[in-house]
Each structure stands twice: as structure tokens, then as C-alpha cells.
Write a protein that holds these residues in place. Structure first.
Motif, PDB file in Angstrom:
ATOM      1  N   PRO A  47       1.719  -0.600   5.716  1.00  0.00           N
ATOM      2  CA  PRO A  47       1.572  -2.025   5.446  1.00  0.00           C
ATOM      3  C   PRO A  47       2.072  -2.378   4.041  1.00  0.00           C
ATOM      4  O   PRO A  47       1.573  -1.847   3.052  1.00  0.00           O
ATOM      5  N   GLY A  48       3.052  -3.268   4.012  1.00  0.00           N
ATOM      6  CA  GLY A  48       3.663  -3.645   2.728  1.00  0.00           C
ATOM      7  C   GLY A  48       3.025  -4.872   2.109  1.00  0.00           C
ATOM      8  O   GLY A  48       3.437  -5.324   1.051  1.00  0.00           O
ATOM      9  N   ALA A  49       2.026  -5.439   2.786  1.00  0.00           N
ATOM     10  CA  ALA A  49       1.398  -6.657   2.275  1.00  0.00           C
ATOM     11  C   ALA A  49      -0.028  -6.750   2.786  1.00  0.00           C
ATOM     12  O   ALA A  49      -0.480  -5.896   3.547  1.00  0.00           O
ATOM     13  N   GLY A  50      -0.722  -7.797   2.327  1.00  0.00           N
ATOM     14  CA  GLY A  50      -2.110  -8.014   2.748  1.00  0.00           C
ATOM     15  C   GLY A  50      -3.062  -7.659   1.618  1.00  0.00           C
ATOM     16  O   GLY A  50      -2.756  -6.793   0.790  1.00  0.00           O
ATOM     17  N   GLY A  51      -4.204  -8.340   1.603  1.00  0.00           N
ATOM     18  CA  GLY A  51      -5.149  -8.168   0.498  1.00  0.00           C
ATOM     19  C   GLY A  51      -5.620  -6.738   0.326  1.00  0.00           C
ATOM     20  O   GLY A  51      -5.442  -6.128  -0.735  1.00  0.00           O
ATOM     21  N   ALA A  52      -6.225  -6.166   1.369  1.00  0.00           N
ATOM     22  CA  ALA A  52      -6.802  -4.823   1.233  1.00  0.00           C
ATOM     23  C   ALA A  52      -5.729  -3.746   1.010  1.00  0.00           C
ATOM     24  O   ALA A  52      -5.870  -2.918   0.103  1.00  0.00           O
ATOM     25  N   PRO A  53      -4.632  -3.730   1.804  1.00  0.00           N
ATOM     26  CA  PRO A  53      -3.606  -2.709   1.551  1.00  0.00           C
ATOM     27  C   PRO A  53      -3.047  -2.783   0.125  1.00  0.00           C
ATOM     28  O   PRO A  53      -2.848  -1.755  -0.531  1.00  0.00           O
TER      29      PRO A  53
ATOM     30  N   ALA B 115       0.811  -1.230   0.000  1.00  0.00           N
ATOM     31  CA  ALA B 115       0.000   0.000   0.000  1.00  0.00           C
ATOM     32  C   ALA B 115       0.839   1.273   0.000  1.00  0.00           C
ATOM     33  O   ALA B 115       0.344   2.345  -0.345  1.00  0.00           O
ATOM     34  N   ILE B 116       2.092   1.166   0.415  1.00  0.00           N
ATOM     35  CA  ILE B 116       2.900   2.386   0.599  1.00  0.00           C
ATOM     36  C   ILE B 116       3.181   3.031  -0.748  1.00  0.00           C
ATOM     37  O   ILE B 116       3.747   2.399  -1.640  1.00  0.00           O
TER      38      ILE B 116
END
Ligand code: NAD
Ligand code: HSE
Ligand code: NA
Length: 430
Positions: free
Chosen positions: A303-309, A137-138
Motif C-alpha cells: 500500500p502506497g497510501a492511506g493513513g495507517a500504512p 508503507a513500502i
């Protein structure tokens, strides 16, 4: 003014990221339309398992024939969130041939063959956007490409892999061993079933190659990135780091040489002082420093990972690409005009923390110190602890060429009085 004819989007892959992309496209349809200036229509979703129940997704849109979907000719933007090299590469190339722009989260593919894909985008007058591929996300790709386009980036340094940061954080805070921390990362869904790409540093190296390419306007291939993972990091390394007022992080570091005529890119575990802002990046978070000539030091965190981010970054790209299409324009493409040579790891200047098991007898320390001197490596501190005729010796060096430091370690291994090299770690961020 709002155009009534929708822009058609094809989604390739409906896994962790794809599901969230579809969800946000649906739940925020009105806002997205207002921001773009035309409604978005999810025109098809290519999946591998068509029978799987996907909440909120119209089964009529689902197909297993991704090739037919990208060949339709009426698709404006293809969103590729399948991952891996093939069939993603061929599908993206086919999408460009059939007039679509592409948004991708696929760092492995961009690092492996970004040049071919960027050239295809250019040839067909289309966009290839990939904000989600680096640090989730960043916002990092767009700031480097656009916001800092007037500056001169000297260095990009950061934590770009969430899984390894989680593991190292756990080893540091709870004293867990590597395997135990990896098991916890797996149980919490951070590490994948096969965590090799994360723990061996391949994922971070792919991101470093993408970042270095954008930052230095130079093609930096995956093979140009020096890579070491975290599988050899031990609890003893973390304890030793703590004694020095440091912690251990897996860092991606892309730098211009002091004379500005070459660049380096590397990924390896390193000790950093607890006072450094990267030391307080916990769990699976990412953080990246960008040092530019005029801007000075900038820090990007999140957050550098994860579905929504990750879907947030994909949607941001989707909006930008759609705006470009409506304007009949392209966004900034690949910029590699500088063509700087990429130097090998040996040319990097850094510090080392070396832990040796040695015989505890007269002259050993002098012998060890001589090896450092012979290689032109200056010692900063030495700490020795002896027990039963054996001693553990921890040497921290001043800055020296990595090649000189490697030569030193090799020569130390050859000494009779050195029983073993317990650990070698670079020291950064000072
Ligand atoms: N998950 C994250 O946190 C994250 C973060 C940043 C970037 N990414 C990138 O996003 C991409 C997707 O990651 P993910 O976590 O959603 O993976 P995932 O494995 O959850 O999803 C990929 C999906 O693609 C499907 N698929 C595979 N081959 C296909 C084909 N030929 N046609 C159609 N569908 C096919 C799979 O069945 C799966 O459902 C990858 O490139 C990954 O590196 C992921
Ligand atoms: N596996 C990656 C996902 C984000 O690219 C990580 O742990 O950071
Ligand atoms: Na990003």
C-alpha cells in the motif's frame, strides 16, 4: 537497558496520517519504548483547527502555534505531516536549528527543496528521514539508502501513485472512461478534492526525483523529471493495449544511461505487457522494481497510501531516528557524491505505440513508413483497419531515442493524408 527519561516528539499536523501516527504512538507505546530503549512522549501536536474532536488525543497537547512548538528546545524529534511547501519548510528548518531531528512524509517539499533541508540536517548534526514520502508503507528509501549501499543501482521502475493506478485499473477492468473512473476514485477517498497533483503526474514526479537522487547518489531536481499525467489516456488506449496483450500504467522510471555517465528520470503513462508483474498491480497499490548490478531485480509491493500504512513508515523512521539520538549518532544523510548529469527526455531509448487516423488510399502506408525511416525509427508492427475511405493505423516501433520518436510524430502530423494522431504511448517493460 531502558532509559527512563523519555524522548520528546512534536507532531506537526493531525490529518489522515498524523491521526494514525498519534494513535500508534499511544497504542504501541510499550513496544516502541522497548525497541528504542527509551519511552516516547508525545509532547505537543500542532493543528490548524484546535476545536475539532480528535478521539484518543489529549486536548492539552494541541496547539495552533507550530513555530513555538518546534522552538521549544526540549523536542528530540519533530514529525512533519502537514504537507505542502510552507509552512512545512520553515518549520523543519527551525526544528533543526533548535536541535531536533525530523521525520517527514512530505514528498512535494523534499522534491522541491530536499537539498536545503538535507544540508540543514547535516549542519546541525541531526537526521532527516522520509520513508513515508515515497510509496507510503513500502520500505524503499531505507533499502535503497542502506541495504543496497554496497551495490550499483541501474534502474528504478514502478507504480508510485495509488490514485492514478486505481483510475487506470478501473478503466481497464470495467471499461469506464477517465472521468467516470476519477469520480469513483474520489468517492472512495483515493483522489483528493483537487486531484491535479495525482492525475497530472506531479506526485509521481516528486517521488521519482527523490528515488533517482538516492539510487544514483546525484541530485535530481523536480524540474529534471519529465512528467506526463493520465488525463489524456482514453478507453481506446486501454482497448488498443489489450489487443496487444498489454495494459496501461503510470510509470516512474529512473535509469542510468548505458555508459553509466548520466541518468534520466521520467513519469508518463505506458503500455506494459500483461505478463509483466507490474501489470497485475491493481487498485491503489504501488509496486517498484529496483535493478542493481549485483542484486539483480528486486520488487517492492504494497500500500502506497492511506493513513495507517503511511503512519507505519513514519513510525519506522521515528524508531530509527530515536535510536540514533540515544547512540549520539546520525543515520545516513544525503549522498550526492556521484553528481551525474541528468539527461533530457530526448535521450531516453524506448518504444512507441502510435495510433493514426489516415486516408485509406494507395501509397499512404508507404508515406507513413517513409517518415519513420527518415527519422531512423524502425517499425516493429503495423495494423490497419479501413472504413469509408478512412483508416486507422496502429504502428508499434522498435526501441529508438525519444527525440527521434517525437520528431517522427511531428512530421506525421504534417502529412495531408494523416487526419489526426489519435494517441501516442510509450511501450515499456519488455
Ligand atoms: N494520505 C496519504 O495517503 C499519504 C501518503 C504518503 C504521504 N503523505 C504525505 O503526508 C503528509 C500529510 O498528508 P495527509 O494525507 O495526512 O494530509 P491531511 O490534509 O489529511 O493532513 C494535514 C493536516 O495538517 C494540518 N495543517 C495544515 N497547516 C497546518 C499548520 N500550519 N499547522 C498545523 N497543522 C496544519 C491540516 O489542518 C490537516 O489536518 C503530506 O505531506 C502527504 O503528501 C500522505
Ligand atoms: N496521492 C498519493 C498519496 C500517496 O503518496 C497517491 O495516490 O499515491
Ligand atoms: Na515508503
Amino acid at each position: 537497558m531502558m532509559r527512563t527519561r523519555p524522548l520528546k516528539v512534536a507532531l506537526l499536523g493531525c490529518g489522515v496520517v498524523g491521526t494514525e501516527v498519534a494513535r500508534i504512538m499511544t497504542t504501541h507505546a510499550d513496544d516502541l519504548a522497548a525497541r528504542i530503549g527509551a519511552p516516547l512522549e508525545l509532547a505537543g501536536i500542532a493543528v490548524r483547527r484546535p476545536g475539532k474532536v480528535r478521539e484518543g488525543i489529549d486536548p492539552g497537547l494541541v496547539t495552533t502555534d507550530a513555530t513555538a512548538l518546534v522552538k521549544r528546545g526540549d523536542i528530540d524529534v519533530v514529525v512533519e505531516v502537514i504537507g505542502g511547501i510552507e509552512p512545512a519548510r520553515t518549520l523543519i528548518a527551525t526544528a533543526f536549528e533548535h536541535g531536533a531531528s525530523v521525520v517527514s512524509a512530505n514528498k512535494a517539499l523534499l522534491a522541491e527543496d530536499g537539498a536545503t533541508l538535507n544540508e540543514a540536517a547535516e549542519r546541525h548534526g541531526r537526521d532527516l528521514y522520509f520513508e513515508a514520502a515515497v510509496a507510503g508503507a513500502i520500505p524503499l528509501v531505507r533499502p535503497l539508502r542502506e541495504s543496497l549501499a554496497g551495490d550499483h543501482v541501474q534502474r528504478v521502475l514502478g507504480i508510485v501513485n495509488g490514485t492514478t493506478n486505481f483510475i487506470l485499473d478501473r478503466m481497464d477492468t470495467s471499461g469506464a472512461g477517465y472521468s467516470e473512473a476519477l469520480d469513483e476514485a474520489t468517492a472512495l477517498g483515493y483522489a483528493e478534492a483537487d486531484p491535479t497533483a495525482d492525475v497530472e503526474g506531479f506526485d509521481a514526479a516528486a517521488k521519482a526525483s527523490i528515488l533517482a537522487g538516492i539510487a544514483f547518489h546525484t541530485r535530481v531536481r523536480l524540474d529534471d523529471v519529465h512528467r506526463e499525467g493520465i488525463t489524456e489516456v482514453t478507453s481506446a488506449d486501454l482497448a488498443s493495449a489489450k489487443r496487444m496483450g498489454c495494459t496501461v500504467k503510470l510509470l516512474a522510471i529512473c535509469e542510468r544511461a548505458a555508459d553509466g555517465k548520466s541518468v534520466t528520470a521520467r513519469v508518463h503513462p505506458a503500455m506494459i505487457p500483461l505478463s509483466h508483474p507490474l501489470a497485475s498491480v491493481r487498485e491503489a497499490y504501488n509496486a517498484v522494481f529496483v535493478e542493481a548490478e549485483a542484486a539483480g531485480q528486486l520488487m517492492f509491493y504494497g500500500p502506497g497510501a492511506g493513513g495507517a500504512p503511511t503512519a507505519s513508515a513514519v513510525l519506522g523512521d521515528l524508531v530509527a531516528v530515536c535510536r540514533n539520538r540515544l547512540a549520539g549518532a546520525r543515520g545516513p544523510g544525503e549522498s550526492v557524491y556521484a553528481r551525474l548529469p541528468v539527461s533530457p527526455m530526448g535521450d531516453v531509448v524506448t518504444r512507441y505505440h502510435i495510433s493514426l487516423d489516415v486516408a485509406d488510399k494507395p501509397g499512404v502506408l508507404a508515406q507513413v513508413a517513409t517518415v519513420f525511416a527518415e527519422h531512423g525509427v524502425s517499425i516493429d508492427t503495423v495494423r490497419q483497419k479501413g472504413k469509408d475511405g478512412e483508416a486507422s493505423l496502429v504502428v508499434v516501433t522498435h526501441r529508438a531515442f525519444d527525440a527521434a520518436l517525437s520528431g517522427t510524430v511531428e512530421a506525421l502530423r504534417g502529412l495531408d493524408t494523416v487526419r489526426g494522431v489519435a494517441s501516442i504511448m510509450r511501450v515499456e517493460g519488455e
